[in-house]
Design a protein around this motif. Structure first.
Motif, PDB file in Angstrom:
ATOM      1  N   LEU A  41      57.162  34.410  67.228  1.00 27.64           N
ATOM      2  CA  LEU A  41      58.479  34.670  67.810  1.00 27.64           C
ATOM      3  C   LEU A  41      59.247  35.713  66.997  1.00 27.64           C
ATOM      4  O   LEU A  41      59.964  36.542  67.561  1.00 27.64           O
ATOM      5  N   SER A  42      59.099  35.697  65.675  1.00 30.56           N
ATOM      6  CA  SER A  42      59.779  36.706  64.850  1.00 30.56           C
ATOM      7  C   SER A  42      59.170  38.094  65.065  1.00 30.56           C
ATOM      8  O   SER A  42      59.873  39.099  65.006  1.00 30.56           O
ATOM      9  N   VAL A  43      57.865  38.176  65.337  1.00 29.26           N
ATOM     10  CA  VAL A  43      57.232  39.454  65.661  1.00 29.26           C
ATOM     11  C   VAL A  43      57.805  39.988  66.970  1.00 29.26           C
ATOM     12  O   VAL A  43      58.105  41.184  67.099  1.00 29.26           O
ATOM     13  N   CYS A  44      57.987  39.105  67.959  1.00 29.59           N
ATOM     14  CA  CYS A  44      58.574  39.518  69.245  1.00 29.59           C
ATOM     15  C   CYS A  44      60.003  40.015  69.065  1.00 29.59           C
ATOM     16  O   CYS A  44      60.394  41.023  69.651  1.00 29.59           O
ATOM     17  N   LEU A  45      60.787  39.321  68.251  1.00 29.19           N
ATOM     18  CA  LEU A  45      62.163  39.748  67.984  1.00 29.19           C
ATOM     19  C   LEU A  45      62.178  41.096  67.278  1.00 29.19           C
ATOM     20  O   LEU A  45      62.978  41.978  67.624  1.00 29.19           O
ATOM     21  N   ALA A  46      61.291  41.290  66.306  1.00 33.05           N
ATOM     22  CA  ALA A  46      61.221  42.567  65.596  1.00 33.05           C
ATOM     23  C   ALA A  46      60.850  43.694  66.550  1.00 33.05           C
ATOM     24  O   ALA A  46      61.437  44.782  66.498  1.00 33.05           O
ATOM     25  N   SER A  95      59.633  46.301  55.295  1.00 30.32           N
ATOM     26  CA  SER A  95      59.277  46.757  53.961  1.00 30.32           C
ATOM     27  C   SER A  95      59.303  48.283  54.014  1.00 30.32           C
ATOM     28  O   SER A  95      58.415  48.911  54.570  1.00 30.32           O
ATOM     29  N   GLY A  96      60.365  48.858  53.519  1.00 33.61           N
ATOM     30  CA  GLY A  96      60.522  50.307  53.581  1.00 33.61           C
ATOM     31  C   GLY A  96      61.492  50.716  54.668  1.00 33.61           C
ATOM     32  O   GLY A  96      62.138  49.888  55.303  1.00 33.61           O
ATOM     33  N   ASN A 132      57.200  42.532  57.440  1.00 34.87           N
ATOM     34  CA  ASN A 132      56.606  41.376  56.776  1.00 34.87           C
ATOM     35  C   ASN A 132      56.767  40.167  57.680  1.00 34.87           C
ATOM     36  O   ASN A 132      57.704  40.095  58.463  1.00 34.87           O
ATOM     37  N   PRO A 133      55.882  39.163  57.548  1.00 33.51           N
ATOM     38  CA  PRO A 133      56.047  37.960  58.367  1.00 33.51           C
ATOM     39  C   PRO A 133      57.283  37.169  57.957  1.00 33.51           C
ATOM     40  O   PRO A 133      57.728  37.227  56.804  1.00 33.51           O
ATOM     41  N   ILE A 146      51.218  36.830  60.559  1.00 34.68           N
ATOM     42  CA  ILE A 146      51.213  35.429  60.132  1.00 34.68           C
ATOM     43  C   ILE A 146      51.349  35.343  58.613  1.00 34.68           C
ATOM     44  O   ILE A 146      52.204  34.634  58.101  1.00 34.68           O
ATOM     45  N   ASN A 147      50.496  36.063  57.884  1.00 37.09           N
ATOM     46  CA  ASN A 147      50.609  36.055  56.422  1.00 37.09           C
ATOM     47  C   ASN A 147      50.345  37.436  55.812  1.00 37.09           C
ATOM     48  O   ASN A 147      50.148  37.554  54.617  1.00 37.09           O
ATOM     49  N   ALA A 148      50.325  38.474  56.635  1.00 37.28           N
ATOM     50  CA  ALA A 148      50.126  39.838  56.133  1.00 37.28           C
ATOM     51  C   ALA A 148      51.099  40.779  56.847  1.00 37.28           C
ATOM     52  O   ALA A 148      51.623  40.463  57.911  1.00 37.28           O
TER      53      ALA A 148
END
Length: 168
Positions: A41-46, A95-96, A132-133, A146-148
């Motif tokens: 869900l955070s990837v979708c928001l990003a 990141s950046g 970042n996740p 997820i972790n990368a």
């Protein structure tokens, strides 16, 4: 009486096993289902917020001259991302800095009523952000999101308001 006591103890033993297994089962469900779902869900928001950034950049690049759009300290590459970072960009774990590329390509030629033909110019803005996740989950191998770290690359095209600006 003895048979009834024995039967009651047998029922409690079976139910007690279910209670003892509830804790580890919840741990597995939380780590394998709930936390990855929050990360997705955070990837979708990003992605959605980066789309808003790119839309604002391409709208501005369609209005200004090519030299202003290509300027690293200009409105398209610096001004809009800075305003976005202090607003919607707070919800993106970056990141950046966002990297922006502006390019132009010829569009369709319009047949006008005059002797000269006006050619459309299309501006293309590509925005790249490394994220970042939200909750890094400790797995044995890296899964982007997820972790990368994962890159988000978004591009949009828009017709220039004044095609002559693409040459300036």
């Amino acid at each position: 009486m003895l048979a009834r006591k024995y039967r009651a103890r047998r029922i409690r033993t079976r139910n007690g096993a279910g209670i003892a297994e509830f804790g580890p089962a919840m741990l597995v469900l939380v780590i394998c289902i709930f936390f990855p779902l929050v990360d997705i869900l955070s990837v979708c928001l990003a992605y959605c917020t980066v789309m808003v950034l790119n839309y604002n950049q391409v709208a501005q690049a369609a209005l200004i001259k090519a030299s202003e759009a290509a300027n690293p300290g200009g409105e398209v590459k610096k001004g809009i991302p800075d305003v976005w970072r202090s607003g919607m960009g707070k919800f993106v774990n970056m990141s950046g800095d966002p990297q922006t590329e502006v390019s132009y390509r010829p569009g369709q030629t319009e047949q006008g009523s005059g002797a000269t033909d006006a050619e459309d110019v299309i501006v293309r803005v590509k925005t790249t952000i490394n994220c970042n996740p939200f909750l890094p989950i400790p797995f044995f191998f890296g899964i982007p999101g997820i972790n990368a770290q994962f890159p988000l690359v978004v591009f949009q095209e828009k017709q220039m308001e004044n095609p002559d600006y693409s040459q300036q």
